[in-house]
Each structure stands twice: as C-alpha cells, then as structure tokens.
Design a protein around this motif. Structure first.
Motif, mmCIF file in Angstrom:
data_model
loop_
_atom_site.group_PDB
_atom_site.id
_atom_site.type_symbol
_atom_site.label_atom_id
_atom_site.label_comp_id
_atom_site.label_asym_id
_atom_site.label_seq_id
_atom_site.Cartn_x
_atom_site.Cartn_y
_atom_site.Cartn_z
ATOM 1 N N THR A 18 0.841 -1.199 0.000
ATOM 2 C CA THR A 18 0.000 0.000 0.000
ATOM 3 C C THR A 18 0.876 1.249 0.000
ATOM 4 O OG1 THR A 18 -1.749 -1.206 1.169
ATOM 5 C CG2 THR A 18 -1.858 1.212 1.222
ATOM 6 N N LYS A 34 -12.309 8.806 -9.585
ATOM 7 C CA LYS A 34 -13.143 7.700 -9.099
ATOM 8 C C LYS A 34 -13.804 7.060 -10.307
ATOM 9 C CE LYS A 34 -16.871 10.774 -7.530
ATOM 10 N NZ LYS A 34 -17.721 11.067 -6.381
ATOM 11 N N LEU A 45 -9.693 6.751 -0.883
ATOM 12 C CA LEU A 45 -9.486 5.314 -0.687
ATOM 13 C C LEU A 45 -8.204 5.046 0.101
ATOM 14 C CD1 LEU A 45 -10.637 2.515 -1.254
ATOM 15 C CD2 LEU A 45 -9.516 2.592 -3.490
ATOM 16 N N HIS A 48 -8.935 6.128 3.648
ATOM 17 C CA HIS A 48 -9.880 5.196 4.258
ATOM 18 C C HIS A 48 -9.159 3.955 4.783
ATOM 19 C CE1 HIS A 48 -13.607 2.843 4.720
ATOM 20 N NE2 HIS A 48 -12.946 1.860 4.118
ATOM 21 N N ILE A 49 -8.281 3.406 3.976
ATOM 22 C CA ILE A 49 -7.536 2.216 4.383
ATOM 23 C C ILE A 49 -6.740 2.484 5.647
ATOM 24 C CG2 ILE A 49 -5.611 0.681 3.779
ATOM 25 C CD1 ILE A 49 -6.510 0.998 0.815
ATOM 26 N N HIS A 125 -9.749 -6.043 5.250
ATOM 27 C CA HIS A 125 -10.101 -4.695 4.809
ATOM 28 C C HIS A 125 -8.974 -4.107 3.964
ATOM 29 C CE1 HIS A 125 -10.243 -0.257 5.619
ATOM 30 N NE2 HIS A 125 -11.504 -0.444 5.269
ATOM 31 N N GLU A 126 -7.751 -4.250 4.443
ATOM 32 C CA GLU A 126 -6.590 -3.733 3.698
ATOM 33 C C GLU A 126 -6.479 -4.431 2.340
ATOM 34 O OE1 GLU A 126 -2.507 -1.734 3.709
ATOM 35 O OE2 GLU A 126 -3.812 -1.813 5.450
ATOM 36 N N HIS A 128 -8.796 -6.015 0.570
ATOM 37 C CA HIS A 128 -9.928 -5.657 -0.290
ATOM 38 C C HIS A 128 -9.695 -4.304 -0.968
ATOM 39 C CE1 HIS A 128 -14.010 -4.828 -1.606
ATOM 40 N NE2 HIS A 128 -13.948 -3.698 -0.931
ATOM 41 N N HIS A 129 -9.422 -3.290 -0.160
ATOM 42 C CA HIS A 129 -9.273 -1.952 -0.720
ATOM 43 C C HIS A 129 -7.960 -1.778 -1.491
ATOM 44 C CE1 HIS A 129 -12.976 -0.324 0.693
ATOM 45 N NE2 HIS A 129 -12.701 -0.523 1.968
ATOM 46 N N LYS A 130 -6.934 -2.537 -1.119
ATOM 47 C CA LYS A 130 -5.694 -2.476 -1.887
ATOM 48 C C LYS A 130 -5.954 -2.977 -3.307
ATOM 49 C CE LYS A 130 -2.585 -5.269 -0.891
ATOM 50 N NZ LYS A 130 -1.575 -6.215 -0.653
ATOM 51 N N GLN A 132 -8.685 -2.554 -4.916
ATOM 52 C CA GLN A 132 -9.316 -1.421 -5.585
ATOM 53 C C GLN A 132 -8.267 -0.390 -6.009
ATOM 54 O OE1 GLN A 132 -12.139 -0.522 -2.401
ATOM 55 N NE2 GLN A 132 -13.787 -0.878 -3.878
ATOM 56 N N TYR A 136 -7.863 1.270 -9.680
ATOM 57 C CA TYR A 136 -7.872 2.720 -9.895
ATOM 58 C C TYR A 136 -6.596 3.157 -10.614
ATOM 59 C CZ TYR A 136 -11.716 3.908 -6.576
ATOM 60 O OH TYR A 136 -12.911 4.060 -5.926
#
Length: 152
Positions: A18, A34, A45, A48-49, A125-126, A128-130, A132, A136
């Motif tokens: 990250t 986005k 994002l 948020h992480i 959580h990390e 999942h969003h990583k 994304q 992006y």
C-alpha cells in the motif's frame, strides 16, 4: 513469536505494498479520480484504508470504538506523508497488542467478536481496498505496480 506479532507481520506485508502504491508517480488531480459516481476517490481510498485500519488496532488495544476523523487531502505529497505517518502510528499501537488483547471480547456497533476477529477483519479490509487501488491506478494508466509475491 507471540500471535499478535505474527498477525502484525502478516499485515505489514500488505501495508508495504500500500505504501509503495502511494509512492507511484501521480498528479494532484489523480487524487480526485473515481471510476463511478458514488465511489471513493483515489485519495479518499488511501486515507480510508490507513485510518480505518488504525481504528481497528485502537479498538483491540483500548477496548473502545472511536470512528476515525479522516482529513481531506488535496495533494500527493500530503497524501504520501499522511499514509506513512498513520502507518507508523498504527504499527506502534499494534506492537502493544498482547495475546490477551487478541482473545478479549469486543463490540463495534452491532458486531461482537474477539480482538483477533477484528484484527482479521482489518487485514481483510486492507487487502480488499488495496485491490481497488490497483484497479484505480491501472485505470489512470499506471503500468508499473508492485506485486505481493515480491515480499516475504
């Protein structure tokens, strides 16, 4: 090695990536990207992480849920600084977690679980969003991205 240290080291393998993602060359305007209406922006994002993961670690250590106060970030240098600062803070807190903290019962909203359960949620959580973040950044034309397999 105690269980909390093993869990922290597993999380740090993902956080290193990250942090590498936030260091990819970007323009300030990239932070507002986005892929669909209603999605978080790239900058949101990243924040948020790091802030929500710090919230999970704080919950496990302090046994109290306090939602994060996530700042607005308008430039890449500020974003990089915040991600690295919050990572250091979270790591320092995580080092204080004991195996007793991991086995303690906790409550966050309507969800109850052990400290270990919440740390696993944080880890997921990390990841999942990583994922994304990778999408992006690819949509922004970034081609050279780090890979998880490169880390031990």
């Amino acid at each position: 090695m105690i269980e909390s240290e093993k869990m922290m080291n597993n999380w740090l393998r993902h956080r290193k990536i990250t942090e590498q993602l936030v260091d990819i060359p970007m323009k300030d305007e990239d932070l507002t990207f986005k892929p669909w209406e209603g999605a978080m922006t790239l900058g949101e994002l990243f924040l948020h992480i790091v802030y929500w993961n710090d919230t999970f670690v704080s919950l496990v250590k302090n046994k109290e849920f306090m939602p994060p106060n996530i700042p607005v970030c308008t430039n890449v240098d500020e974003l990089r600084s915040i991600v690295k600062k919050v990572t250091r803070i979270t790591k320092e807190k995580y080092r204080l977690i004991t195996d007793l903290d991991i086995s303690s019962s906790l409550q966050m909203g309507n969800f109850a679980g052990s400290g270990g359960t919440f740390l696993t949620i944080m880890y997921d959580h990390e990841i999942h969003h990583k994922g994304q973040l990778f999408v992006y950044l690819r949509l922004l034309g970034k081609e050279k991205l780090p890979f998880f397999r490169d880390y031990k």
